[in-house]
Structure formats: C-alpha cells, structure tokens
Design an enzyme around this catalytic site. Structure first.
Site, mmCIF file in Angstrom:
data_model
loop_
_atom_site.group_PDB
_atom_site.id
_atom_site.type_symbol
_atom_site.label_atom_id
_atom_site.label_comp_id
_atom_site.label_asym_id
_atom_site.label_seq_id
_atom_site.Cartn_x
_atom_site.Cartn_y
_atom_site.Cartn_z
ATOM 1 N N LYS A 70 1.016 -1.203 -0.249
ATOM 2 C CA LYS A 70 -0.171 0.222 -0.319
ATOM 3 C C LYS A 70 0.989 1.413 0.236
ATOM 4 O O LYS A 70 0.463 2.342 -0.895
ATOM 5 C CB LYS A 70 -0.801 0.313 1.099
ATOM 6 N N GLY A 76 -2.145 -17.240 -6.065
ATOM 7 C CA GLY A 76 -2.533 -17.772 -5.286
ATOM 8 C C GLY A 76 -1.487 -17.985 -4.612
ATOM 9 O O GLY A 76 -0.447 -17.721 -4.870
ATOM 10 N N HIS A 124 -22.005 15.411 1.602
ATOM 11 C CA HIS A 124 -21.953 16.515 0.285
ATOM 12 C C HIS A 124 -21.118 17.584 -0.064
ATOM 13 O O HIS A 124 -21.101 18.104 1.204
ATOM 14 C CB HIS A 124 -23.721 17.412 -0.450
HETATM 15 P P1 NAD Z 1 -5.763 -14.324 -6.417
HETATM 16 O O1 NAD Z 1 -6.593 -15.824 -5.729
HETATM 17 O O2 NAD Z 1 -5.904 -13.032 -6.096
HETATM 18 O O3 NAD Z 1 -5.329 -14.740 -7.730
HETATM 19 C C1 NAD Z 1 -4.002 -15.855 -8.690
HETATM 20 C C2 NAD Z 1 -4.961 -14.467 -9.707
HETATM 21 O O4 NAD Z 1 -3.821 -16.125 -11.178
HETATM 22 C C3 NAD Z 1 -6.271 -15.637 -9.965
HETATM 23 O O5 NAD Z 1 -6.479 -14.846 -11.256
HETATM 24 C C4 NAD Z 1 -5.776 -17.158 -10.883
HETATM 25 O O6 NAD Z 1 -6.857 -17.545 -12.256
HETATM 26 C C5 NAD Z 1 -4.583 -17.117 -11.414
HETATM 27 N N1 NAD Z 1 -3.711 -18.121 -11.695
HETATM 28 C C6 NAD Z 1 -2.999 -19.226 -11.040
HETATM 29 N N2 NAD Z 1 -2.425 -19.856 -12.205
HETATM 30 C C7 NAD Z 1 -2.245 -19.182 -13.106
HETATM 31 C C8 NAD Z 1 -1.490 -19.400 -13.494
HETATM 32 N N3 NAD Z 1 -1.046 -20.637 -14.066
HETATM 33 N N4 NAD Z 1 -1.100 -18.967 -15.079
HETATM 34 C C9 NAD Z 1 -2.204 -17.966 -15.421
HETATM 35 N N5 NAD Z 1 -2.731 -17.263 -13.936
HETATM 36 C C10 NAD Z 1 -2.864 -18.297 -14.054
HETATM 37 O O7 NAD Z 1 -3.828 -14.448 -6.144
HETATM 38 P P2 NAD Z 1 -2.424 -13.576 -6.171
HETATM 39 O O8 NAD Z 1 -3.240 -12.229 -6.406
HETATM 40 O O9 NAD Z 1 -1.593 -14.598 -5.856
HETATM 41 O O10 NAD Z 1 -3.361 -13.425 -3.968
HETATM 42 C C11 NAD Z 1 -3.146 -14.514 -2.863
HETATM 43 C C12 NAD Z 1 -4.247 -13.924 -2.024
HETATM 44 O O11 NAD Z 1 -3.575 -13.331 -1.272
HETATM 45 C C13 NAD Z 1 -5.800 -13.231 -2.390
HETATM 46 O O12 NAD Z 1 -6.275 -14.015 -3.142
HETATM 47 C C14 NAD Z 1 -5.534 -13.026 -1.137
HETATM 48 O O13 NAD Z 1 -6.703 -14.077 -0.688
HETATM 49 C C15 NAD Z 1 -4.490 -11.972 -0.587
HETATM 50 N N6 NAD Z 1 -4.461 -10.960 -0.808
HETATM 51 C C16 NAD Z 1 -4.753 -9.366 -0.461
HETATM 52 C C17 NAD Z 1 -5.365 -8.557 -0.924
HETATM 53 C C18 NAD Z 1 -6.013 -7.347 -0.322
HETATM 54 O O14 NAD Z 1 -7.190 -7.538 0.121
HETATM 55 N N7 NAD Z 1 -5.942 -6.045 -1.564
HETATM 56 C C19 NAD Z 1 -3.793 -7.577 -2.063
HETATM 57 C C20 NAD Z 1 -2.686 -9.220 -1.522
HETATM 58 C C21 NAD Z 1 -3.627 -10.491 -1.940
#
Ligand code: NAD
Length: 475
Positions: free
Chosen positions: A52, A272, A445
């Site tokens: 952030k 992920g 507002h």
């Molecule tokens: P995510 O689950 O948000 O996104 C992973 C993305 O990668 C998905 O869209 C998926 O379809 C794609 N994907 C998976 N395998 C792939 C591949 N082999 N090739 C291409 N695309 C692929 O996961 P993230 O971004 O790694 O974040 C992990 C977790 O961390 C999030 O689910 C969330 O819980 C947490 N997080 C939260 C925040 C927030 O609250 N703002 C910020 C960062 C992380």
C-alpha cells in the site's frame, strides 16, 4: 525449562497478534511466538502495508502525470529508488515497532523463534539464538498464515523470477515485467511497476481479470489498467519459463497471443497463496487438515484437537487480514469463556488497484450462479459531483437487492477510494438495511459516499442526478 502459560499463540501476523493482545487484555497469560523480531506477519512485513505504501507512490506519480488536464504541469518525476525503499521500510518498521511496544506494554512473553508442537499442550521453540524453549499452554492458537503458491510449471529459484515478497523490494525498475496471475497481487504490484515506468504484461489463465468479481466492476478497472499495462492476455497459459543472467524467456499460449516466445527482464508469479499448515508436530495431534491444506475449524475456530484453535489464512478462505482479526477475537473470547461464534454475514474484499474495486455480501455473479433472484441498482460515477471534481468519473456503485423485501444483500464499488466506501455497505448489510434505509440516511455532500445513497435512489427510479423517464415504483 517449562514456562506456564494459559495461551500460546504461534504466528504473530494480524490474526496472531490480535489474539495475543486481546487474551492479555482479558487477563490471560500469553506467549506469542514468531520468527520476526516484532509482530506483524506477512501483512506488515511483506504484504498489505509495504504494497500500500508503494501503491500510494504510484497514485502520486499517476496524478502528477495526469494533472496537465487541470492546467498544472510537473516535470517528469525523478525516482530515487533507494529513498523509496527506505521510506517503505520506515513504514514497515514504524508499524511493526509499534506492535512490539504494544506487546511489551501488555507484558506478553514474545519469543523470537520457530515453534513446533510437542503435544496438544506443549510447544517447543527454537529461538533465534539457537537455544530451545518449551512452552506449555492450556490453549494454543495456530496463526501461521500462508505463503505464495508456486506451481511446478512456474517454479524457479532464479532471482529474475519473483514472488510478491521479492517484488516488494523495488531496488530496480525492470524494462519489461511479465506478471503471471491477474488477481489481487498481480494487479496491485503490476500497477506499482507500471507507474514506475516498467512495461507490464499480465497473463491470466481465466477469461477475466479478478475471476469471481462482478464483470461490470472489473470492466471499469480493465479499461484503465489496459491503458497503463503494455498487454493483458486472458485465457492464456505460461507453458515455459527459462531464466538466465540477462532475462527470462517465456512461452505463452492463448487465443490473443500473436508472439508465443517472448523475453522479459523479470517475471512476477502471483497465482494464489497456500496455507502454512506444515507445522512440525501437528500430525501428532488430532488437528485435521483438508486437501487444500487448510486446518478444519468450527464456528469458534476450534480444531478437532480441543486445546488448539486455528485462525486467519491457515483456517480457510478468504485469506484476508480483516477476517483473521475477527477470528482472533472469536477464538480468544471462546477461550475466556464467552459464548461467541464466527458468523459474519459479509466479509468485505478490496483490491487496491487504480481504480480500486471493493465488494461485500452477495455479488451479482454469485446470485446468478446460485439461481438467486436479485434486483440490481447501479449508479455511474459520471453523475457524481465529487467524482467530477476529482476528475475520476471512472467508477460505479451497485447494490444487489432482495426483490421482495428490498433488503440490501450485496454492495459492489469500483472507483477511487472504493476500499474506504465499502465499509458503509458492510454496516448496511450486517444491520439488515433496506434500500429505503440507505436512501433515508443523509450522506455528506459533496462526497463519493453519496453514490451509495444515489444507487439506492436509482433502485427506486428516483436518483436525483440520473434521469430515468420510467420510474420502477413510487416512493
Ligand atoms: P489470487 O487468487 O487473487 O489471483 C491469482 C490469479 O492467478 C487468479 O486470477 C488465477 O486465475 C490466476 N492464475 C492461477 N494460476 C495461473 C497460471 N498458471 N497462469 C496464469 N494465471 C494463473 O491470488 P494472489 O493475487 O496471488 O493473492 C493471493 C491472496 O492474497 C488473495 O486471494 C488474497 O486473499 C490475498 N491478498 C489480498 C489483498 C488485498 O486484500 N488487497 C492483496 C494481496 C493479496
């Protein structure tokens, strides 16, 4: 040496430190164990907070570049990466140092080391100095969090293949960056690098960025992100990844990919996260772990082993710090003998991109998938005075409403500051508010919060700033 302790908390991230602090405030004797010098976990050391801080810098850079429209022109920014890093590190040390101080003030025994379980009432801690300490407890709270997932096809130890932790060390600005995964992390960190001047390409294996989020919200983000990123490939897979000292060779396969073999300076893998459930000694207890690695818990966050609780990312989706905060309170209050349960109606989610996307409760996509009949109200930010003054009309606020009762079941917002605005949706849904309740509350507002009021009015066909010739119903 065996120390008596009522509560031992393993892991000092948002879940763990919240649990430890509350337990101490309720008069319990607490030991908090983590490998870091101060509490904070992934969120503070290498997640939410540093990202952030960098996103804030990205926002300033973007606003400075776009300000010519308002008659203000700045010189092209000069980015001192060393100072940027040091400022980001100061943010982290201020916050984690503050938590360290709060730990000491509460007289919590903080052990800097790695814990394993000896049995269901004892942990062994290998301290940073190599010595071992034993901690006996009446109740243990497991809060070991999660780590980035690395599927075999994307596994590489090369320093040009980054995970989110490495990507937060902005000590260079790569010319071309490939981001694998169009989810939370890929889009947030992709936005940071794009603002710093990197040509960012995103590869997402599904047919949309942020799969699962309502398409109309994602569309608004995609439009802007598509303009700052070099390329976004959907329905695309990375089938080969070879890093060398000069860069990374990647093979992409997908319907939009014209050139399959491409070179990038670095690759960020953000596909992920997986729970850290490989706690040594856990298999000697009755704790159950599901096939995805999440520890099974009940409504009190108690595991199948009565003395052990699990909270946060370890205890299941969504892997969000604010869920962990809340679970921590439930677990500790249960230990203290209160009658509580973890049963939120909604858990909000925020993606801190530009614009931000936030949602809570039932989404339109979920309703469709479940076959639940809902009515939708949308308020476009082009009709918001405040959005116009900010030059940020790229936004929308929507309500997902139960048709018979007109109760608000879900709220979705895309637009600048959506992450702050969604809190009103959380309160509305948790309090069982109807569309009329939202409409009856005077909103200040000129603010973006009025988009919630106006989406309620829009549901009734009565939005002041949107003209709809046909009213859906009379007041
Ligand atoms: P995510 O689950 O948000 O996104 C992973 C993305 O990668 C998905 O869209 C998926 O379809 C794609 N994907 C998976 N395998 C792939 C591949 N082999 N090739 C291409 N695309 C692929 O996961 P993230 O971004 O790694 O974040 C992990 C977790 O961390 C999030 O689910 C969330 O819980 C947490 N997080 C939260 C925040 C927030 O609250 N703002 C910020 C960062 C992380």
């Amino acid at each position: 040496m065996t120390q008596p302790a009522r509560v031992a908390v393993i892991g000092a991230g948002p879940g763990g430190y919240t649990a430890a602090f509350l337990a101490a405030d309720l008069g319990l004797t607490v030991t908090l164990i983590d490998e870091a010098p101060d509490p904070g976990g992934v969120c503070l050391y290498r997640g939410c907070m540093p990202s952030k801080a960098l996103l804030h810098v990205a926002k300033v850079l973007t606003e400075a570049r776009e300000s010519a429209e308002w008659g203000v022109t700045f010189a092209e920014p000069d980015i001192d990466l060393e100072r940027l890093q040091s400022w980001k590190n100061t943010v982290v040390s201020t916050l984690t140092g503050g938590l360290g101080q709060l730990t000491r003030q509460r007289k919590i025994d903080y052990l800097e080391g790695r814990a394993s379980l000896v049995d269901w009432h004892t942990a062994a801690v290998t301290m940073k100095d190599g010595t071992t300490r034993q901690v006996s407890f009446d109740h243990g709270i497991l809060a070991t969090g999660s780590r980035p997932a690395r599927p075999a096809a994307l596994a590489s130890e090369h320093n040009r293949i980054l995970d989110s932790t490495a990507a937060l060390d902005v000590n260079r600005v790569p010319g071309r960056l490939l981001v694998v995964g169009g989810g939370y992390i890929g889009l947030e960190l992709g936005s940071v690098y794009a603002a710093l001047g990197t040509a960012v390409t995103v590869v997402e294996m599904t047919s949309t960025l942020l799969p699962g989020v309502d398409a109309d919200l994602v569309r608004v983000l995609s439009r802007r992100f598509g303009a700052v990123a070099e390329t976004v490939y959907l329905d695309t897979a990375v089938t080969q990844l070879t890093a060398d000292d000069e860069g990374v060779s990647v093979r992409l396969e997908g319907p939009q990919v014209a050139r399959e073999d491409q070179r990038f300076d670095e690759v960020l893998v953000a596909v992920g996260r997986v729970p850290n459930s490989e706690i040594a000694g856990l298999d000697g207890t009755s704790v159950e772990v599901d096939p995805r690695g999440f520890v099974r818990v009940d409504a009190q966050r108690r595991t199948a082993e009565p003395s052990l609780f699990a909270i946060g990312d370890l205890a299941g989706e969504p892997m969000l710090a604010h869920k962990a905060f809340h679970e921590a309170r439930v677990a500790v209050e249960t230990i203290a003998g209160h009658k509580v349960a973890f049963e939120p109606t909604v858990i909000p989610a925020v993606v801190f991109t530009d614009p931000e996307i936030a949602w809570c409760g039932l989404t339109e996509a979920q309703a469709k998938a479940e076959g639940t009949a809902v009515s939708i109200a949308r308020f476009p930010w082009g009709a918001s005075g405040r959005a116009v003054t900010l030059s940020r009309t790229d936004g929308m606020t929507k309500l997902v409403v139960e048709p018979e009762t007109e109760r608000v079941l879900g709220v979705g917002i895309v637009g600048t500051g959506a992450g702050e605005l969604i809190a009103e949706g959380v309160v509305a849904i948790e309090m069982g508010a109807t569309v009329e309740d939202l409409r009856a509350c005077i909103h200040p507002h000129p603010t973006l919060s009025e988009t919630l009021l106006e989406s309620a009015e829009s549901f009734l066909g009565l939005s002041t700033h949107v003209y709809k010739p046909k009213r859906l119903s009379s007041p």
